[in-house]
Design a protein around this motif. Structure first.
Motif, mmCIF file in Angstrom:
data_model
loop_
_atom_site.group_PDB
_atom_site.id
_atom_site.type_symbol
_atom_site.label_atom_id
_atom_site.label_comp_id
_atom_site.label_asym_id
_atom_site.label_seq_id
_atom_site.Cartn_x
_atom_site.Cartn_y
_atom_site.Cartn_z
ATOM 1 N N ASP A 1 0.806 -1.218 0.000
ATOM 2 C CA ASP A 1 0.000 0.000 0.000
ATOM 3 C C ASP A 1 0.841 1.272 0.000
ATOM 4 O O ASP A 1 0.288 2.361 0.057
ATOM 5 N N ASP B 1 5.495 6.581 1.730
ATOM 6 C CA ASP B 1 4.420 6.865 2.673
ATOM 7 C C ASP B 1 3.274 5.906 2.402
ATOM 8 O O ASP B 1 3.234 5.238 1.364
ATOM 9 N N GLN B 2 2.334 5.855 3.339
ATOM 10 C CA GLN B 2 1.071 5.139 3.180
ATOM 11 C C GLN B 2 0.087 5.708 4.192
ATOM 12 O O GLN B 2 0.482 6.405 5.127
ATOM 13 N N ALA B 3 -1.180 5.411 4.008
ATOM 14 C CA ALA B 3 -2.228 5.992 4.854
ATOM 15 C C ALA B 3 -2.037 5.674 6.330
ATOM 16 O O ALA B 3 -2.291 6.505 7.190
ATOM 17 N N GLU B 4 -1.586 4.478 6.651
ATOM 18 C CA GLU B 4 -1.439 4.069 8.053
ATOM 19 C C GLU B 4 -0.071 4.412 8.634
ATOM 20 O O GLU B 4 0.229 4.039 9.753
ATOM 21 N N TYR C 1 0.132 18.687 7.040
ATOM 22 C CA TYR C 1 -0.722 18.183 8.104
ATOM 23 C C TYR C 1 -0.423 18.952 9.385
ATOM 24 O O TYR C 1 0.733 19.241 9.690
ATOM 25 N N GLN D 1 -1.197 11.791 -3.499
ATOM 26 C CA GLN D 1 -1.678 10.756 -2.582
ATOM 27 C C GLN D 1 -1.612 11.224 -1.130
ATOM 28 O O GLN D 1 -2.436 10.824 -0.310
ATOM 29 N N GLN D 2 -0.665 12.095 -0.799
ATOM 30 C CA GLN D 2 -0.598 12.614 0.565
ATOM 31 C C GLN D 2 -1.832 13.464 0.884
ATOM 32 O O GLN D 2 -2.349 13.409 1.988
ATOM 33 N N ASN E 1 -4.740 11.024 1.445
ATOM 34 C CA ASN E 1 -4.635 10.344 2.739
ATOM 35 C C ASN E 1 -5.049 11.232 3.907
ATOM 36 O O ASN E 1 -5.370 10.728 4.974
ATOM 37 N N HIS E 2 -5.017 12.541 3.726
ATOM 38 C CA HIS E 2 -5.320 13.456 4.834
ATOM 39 C C HIS E 2 -6.679 14.144 4.716
ATOM 40 O O HIS E 2 -6.943 15.105 5.449
#
Length: 154
Positions: A19, A37-40, A149, A82-83, A86-87
């Motif tokens: 992922d 990076d990844q969501a988790e 973030y 994608q960052q 994800n946020h």
């Protein structure tokens, strides 16, 4: 000599198994820094696995370089779409092209456009005092200086 394109192709080959997504590859002299990076969040074990994968694929050629594989960093500005995705739903700070900062909730992302819901004081019609109202502001990733973030310890 190892090129950035070779590193990118190998990293993307490794990324097909999970992922994670590639955020950046920086090459400076004899140093290669890869950010994923990844969501988790990023696990140290996965960084080590990617590092071993690259060492196996590149062999002795990598011996000339210092290799660093890590997370994009939670307090760093977003570098890839994608960052942003994800946020969605998180608080972000946008540094606009004119230098003004805006903080709000990242509401949505559509291609390279994103919407942040912020609170502004506005005077309602027929009233004398301003009240805080939610306002959606649309931005282009290409037109802001940075978005990151906001760490919140509440």
């Amino acid at each position: 000599m190892i090129s950035k394109d070779i590193i990118k192709d190998l990293v993307e080959e490794w990324l097909q198994n999970g992922d994670y997504f590639l955020v950046d590859i920086m090459m400076d002299g004899d140093r290669i820094v890869i950010e994923i990076d990844q969501a988790e969040g990023v696990w140290v074990e996965d960084c080590a696995e990617l590092s071993r994968f690259l060492q196996e694929k590149l062999g002795d050629e990598l011996g000339e370089y210092e290799l660093e594989v890590g997370s994009a960093g939670i307090s760093q500005p977003f570098k890839v779409e994608q960052q942003y995705v994800n946020h969605v739903g998180d608080e972000v700070e946008v540094l606009q092209a004119d230098g003004k900062k805006l903080t709000g909730i990242l509401k949505s992302v559509e291609g390279r456009q994103f919407v942040v819901t912020t609170k502004e004081k506005q005077v309602p019609e027929g009233k004398k005092r301003p009240v805080l109202v939610e306002v959606d502001k649309e931005f282009s990733m290409d037109e802001v200086k940075s978005t990151k973030y906001v760490l919140n310890f509440k």
